[in-house]
Design a protein around this motif. Sequence first.
Motif, PDB file in Angstrom:
ATOM      1  N   VAL A  82       0.843  -1.207   0.000  1.00  0.00           N
ATOM      2  CA  VAL A  82       0.000   0.000   0.000  1.00  0.00           C
ATOM      3  C   VAL A  82       0.874   1.251   0.000  1.00  0.00           C
ATOM      4  O   VAL A  82       0.642   2.198  -0.769  1.00  0.00           O
ATOM      5  N   GLN A  83       1.900   1.257   0.845  1.00  0.00           N
ATOM      6  CA  GLN A  83       2.772   2.430   0.942  1.00  0.00           C
ATOM      7  C   GLN A  83       3.616   2.624  -0.322  1.00  0.00           C
ATOM      8  O   GLN A  83       3.846   3.754  -0.753  1.00  0.00           O
ATOM      9  N   LEU A  89       2.245   6.691  -6.752  1.00  0.00           N
ATOM     10  CA  LEU A  89       1.145   7.473  -7.327  1.00  0.00           C
ATOM     11  C   LEU A  89       1.093   8.915  -6.833  1.00  0.00           C
ATOM     12  O   LEU A  89       0.672   9.813  -7.566  1.00  0.00           O
ATOM     13  N   THR A  90       1.502   9.133  -5.568  1.00  0.00           N
ATOM     14  CA  THR A  90       1.356  10.474  -4.987  1.00  0.00           C
ATOM     15  C   THR A  90       2.678  11.088  -4.575  1.00  0.00           C
ATOM     16  O   THR A  90       2.718  12.253  -4.179  1.00  0.00           O
ATOM     17  N   TYR A 110      -8.886   7.664  -7.427  1.00  0.00           N
ATOM     18  CA  TYR A 110      -7.480   7.421  -7.739  1.00  0.00           C
ATOM     19  C   TYR A 110      -6.642   7.300  -6.473  1.00  0.00           C
ATOM     20  O   TYR A 110      -5.685   6.526  -6.432  1.00  0.00           O
ATOM     21  N   ASN A 111      -7.015   8.048  -5.432  1.00  0.00           N
ATOM     22  CA  ASN A 111      -6.244   8.063  -4.194  1.00  0.00           C
ATOM     23  C   ASN A 111      -6.394   6.775  -3.387  1.00  0.00           C
ATOM     24  O   ASN A 111      -5.637   6.545  -2.456  1.00  0.00           O
ATOM     25  N   TYR A 112      -7.374   5.949  -3.747  1.00  0.00           N
ATOM     26  CA  TYR A 112      -7.614   4.720  -2.996  1.00  0.00           C
ATOM     27  C   TYR A 112      -7.054   3.489  -3.703  1.00  0.00           C
ATOM     28  O   TYR A 112      -7.171   2.375  -3.191  1.00  0.00           O
ATOM     29  N   ILE A 113      -6.448   3.682  -4.863  1.00  0.00           N
ATOM     30  CA  ILE A 113      -5.847   2.564  -5.605  1.00  0.00           C
ATOM     31  C   ILE A 113      -4.798   1.820  -4.778  1.00  0.00           C
ATOM     32  O   ILE A 113      -4.709   0.589  -4.863  1.00  0.00           O
ATOM     33  N   GLY A 117      -2.960  -3.222  -2.759  1.00  0.00           N
ATOM     34  CA  GLY A 117      -1.851  -3.981  -2.185  1.00  0.00           C
ATOM     35  C   GLY A 117      -2.304  -4.956  -1.105  1.00  0.00           C
ATOM     36  O   GLY A 117      -1.635  -5.958  -0.840  1.00  0.00           O
ATOM     37  N   LEU A 118      -3.453  -4.676  -0.491  1.00  0.00           N
ATOM     38  CA  LEU A 118      -3.973  -5.550   0.563  1.00  0.00           C
ATOM     39  C   LEU A 118      -4.500  -6.872   0.016  1.00  0.00           C
ATOM     40  O   LEU A 118      -4.840  -7.769   0.793  1.00  0.00           O
TER      41      LEU A 118
END
Length: 248
Positions: A82-83, A89-90, A110-113, A117-118
């Motif tokens: 996730v990180q 992305l950011t 887009y910010n929740y893409i 990873g989970l």
Amino acid sequence: MLLKQIPNLITSLNLMCGCIAVFFAIGGDLVTASVFVFLGIFFDFFDGLAARLLKAHSDVGLQLDSLADMVTSGVAPGIVLVQLFSEALTGGPMEITALFSESSWNQSFYNYIPFTGLLVTVASAYRLAKFNVDTRQTSSFIGLPTPANTLLLFSLPLILHFQYSETAETIILNPWFLSGLTILSCILLNAELPLFGLKFKTWGFKENAVRYIFLFLCLVLLFLLHFVAIPVIILLYILISLFWRSES
């Protein structure tokens, strides 16, 4: 009776290290998280060894081992992905407090893409559940063990931190690379892929040749490549297992 609890104590240390690693990973300190994950995997290896030496196998120990692995080798690597997704992305790690702030709900999907990873956490849980009921996996594995997959994923932030290069950053912090790695991890964890185990029932070379050769190659690769060696070692582990199976 107290001696019989030593394996469970070692397993509990694995769980404790995994919990600490999760906190550091959520905070974006992936290097410190890696240290505790590696410690947890170290304890995970030796709890089984202690159980065999003390003849202290138990159903409780088996379940506790899987629960500890779920945190250290399931939740922690999912958060690391996730990180890494968030940084790709950011440009920085995901900040949980900012994510749930009032203004965050106006941000795009887009910010929740990064939460994709989970999927590795979910696949790890399924793999551990199958392992507990699969009688075929007593001395070998079917599918990539969760600690091996965890070492692979945690090697990425270590490579970026200790062996940084523009090429490494371009590859590792590429959303398409991370997406492919996530899918590949989920598949390898649960594939019908026979892999040899590293548990030594005896110390003789003939019956443990594949293990001794693999461990020797691991030491050479780690000496030459440092953290970059970890993905190479995982690939080598799979290839040797396939070759060993075809020869046996």
